[in-house]
Design a protein around this motif. Sequence first.
Motif, short mmCIF file in Angstrom:
data_model
loop_
_atom_site.label_atom_id
_atom_site.label_comp_id
_atom_site.label_asym_id
_atom_site.label_seq_id
_atom_site.Cartn_x
_atom_site.Cartn_y
_atom_site.Cartn_z
N THR A 27 0.84 -1.20 0.00
CA THR A 27 0.00 0.00 0.00
C THR A 27 0.87 1.26 0.00
O THR A 27 0.62 2.20 -0.76
CB THR A 27 -0.94 0.00 1.22
OG1 THR A 27 -1.75 -1.17 1.17
CG2 THR A 27 -1.81 1.23 1.25
N LEU A 28 1.90 1.28 0.85
CA LEU A 28 2.78 2.45 0.94
C LEU A 28 3.57 2.68 -0.35
O LEU A 28 3.77 3.81 -0.77
CB LEU A 28 3.73 2.32 2.13
CG LEU A 28 3.07 2.37 3.52
CD1 LEU A 28 4.11 2.07 4.60
CD2 LEU A 28 2.41 3.71 3.75
N LYS A 29 4.03 1.60 -0.97
CA LYS A 29 4.79 1.73 -2.22
C LYS A 29 3.94 2.29 -3.35
O LYS A 29 4.46 2.89 -4.29
CB LYS A 29 5.35 0.36 -2.64
CG LYS A 29 6.56 -0.07 -1.86
CD LYS A 29 7.06 -1.40 -2.37
CE LYS A 29 8.24 -1.87 -1.55
NZ LYS A 29 8.73 -3.18 -2.02
N ALA A 30 2.64 2.10 -3.27
CA ALA A 30 1.74 2.56 -4.33
C ALA A 30 1.45 4.05 -4.25
O ALA A 30 0.92 4.63 -5.20
CB ALA A 30 0.43 1.77 -4.28
N LEU A 31 1.79 4.69 -3.15
CA LEU A 31 1.53 6.12 -2.99
C LEU A 31 2.49 6.92 -3.86
O LEU A 31 3.70 6.77 -3.75
CB LEU A 31 1.67 6.52 -1.52
CG LEU A 31 0.69 5.85 -0.56
CD1 LEU A 31 1.04 6.20 0.89
CD2 LEU A 31 -0.74 6.26 -0.87
N PRO A 32 1.99 7.77 -4.73
CA PRO A 32 2.85 8.43 -5.73
C PRO A 32 3.82 9.48 -5.18
O PRO A 32 4.87 9.69 -5.77
CB PRO A 32 1.84 9.09 -6.68
CG PRO A 32 0.60 9.26 -5.88
CD PRO A 32 0.58 8.14 -4.88
N HIS A 33 3.50 10.12 -4.08
CA HIS A 33 4.35 11.20 -3.59
C HIS A 33 5.26 10.78 -2.43
O HIS A 33 5.81 11.63 -1.73
CB HIS A 33 3.50 12.40 -3.16
CG HIS A 33 2.67 12.95 -4.29
ND1 HIS A 33 3.24 13.56 -5.38
CD2 HIS A 33 1.34 12.92 -4.52
CE1 HIS A 33 2.28 13.92 -6.22
NE2 HIS A 33 1.12 13.54 -5.72
N PHE A 34 5.40 9.48 -2.24
CA PHE A 34 6.17 8.97 -1.12
C PHE A 34 7.17 7.92 -1.59
O PHE A 34 6.90 7.18 -2.52
CB PHE A 34 5.26 8.36 -0.05
CG PHE A 34 4.32 9.36 0.56
CD1 PHE A 34 4.70 10.11 1.65
CD2 PHE A 34 3.06 9.56 0.03
CE1 PHE A 34 3.84 11.03 2.22
CE2 PHE A 34 2.19 10.48 0.59
CZ PHE A 34 2.59 11.22 1.68
N GLU A 35 8.31 7.88 -0.92
CA GLU A 35 9.34 6.86 -1.15
C GLU A 35 9.43 6.02 0.12
O GLU A 35 9.61 6.56 1.21
CB GLU A 35 10.67 7.52 -1.46
CG GLU A 35 11.77 6.58 -1.86
CD GLU A 35 11.60 6.07 -3.29
OE1 GLU A 35 11.97 4.90 -3.52
OE2 GLU A 35 11.13 6.82 -4.15
N LEU A 36 9.30 4.72 0.00
CA LEU A 36 9.31 3.83 1.16
C LEU A 36 10.72 3.32 1.45
O LEU A 36 11.38 2.77 0.56
CB LEU A 36 8.38 2.64 0.93
CG LEU A 36 8.35 1.59 2.04
CD1 LEU A 36 7.80 2.18 3.34
CD2 LEU A 36 7.53 0.39 1.61
N VAL A 37 11.18 3.53 2.68
CA VAL A 37 12.44 2.97 3.15
C VAL A 37 12.06 1.90 4.17
O VAL A 37 11.56 2.21 5.24
CB VAL A 37 13.33 4.04 3.82
CG1 VAL A 37 14.62 3.41 4.35
CG2 VAL A 37 13.64 5.16 2.87
N SER A 38 12.26 0.66 3.82
CA SER A 38 11.87 -0.45 4.69
C SER A 38 13.11 -0.98 5.43
O SER A 38 14.09 -1.36 4.80
CB SER A 38 11.26 -1.57 3.86
OG SER A 38 10.90 -2.64 4.69
#
Length: 94
Positions: A12-23
């Motif tokens: 879900t978080l990766k699909a957000l266009p204005h955000f970069e996910l650092v896991s």
Amino acid sequence: PGSGKTMSLMSTLKALPHFELVSLNFSSGTTPGILLQALQLYCEVVKTPQGLVLRPLQPSKWIIVFCDECNLPEEDRYGTQRVLMFMRQMTEQN
């Protein structure tokens, strides 16, 4: 355990266009240095009048840091987990 909570959230978080996910998957060997290495893949260190700042490499995106198993890092002799205290300091100091 094993129901896919982390994978569902990450997808879900990766699909957000204005955000970069650092896991970040923590373990007993996770240190502040390892955390900084991971963040440098997504951020640049910029010197400002307020001090050093981590700024996203992609200026149009916000960084989301997702920490999994954050209870696992080893405690030091004072009973603290250095990597968690480092993250707290980065957050509180901006």
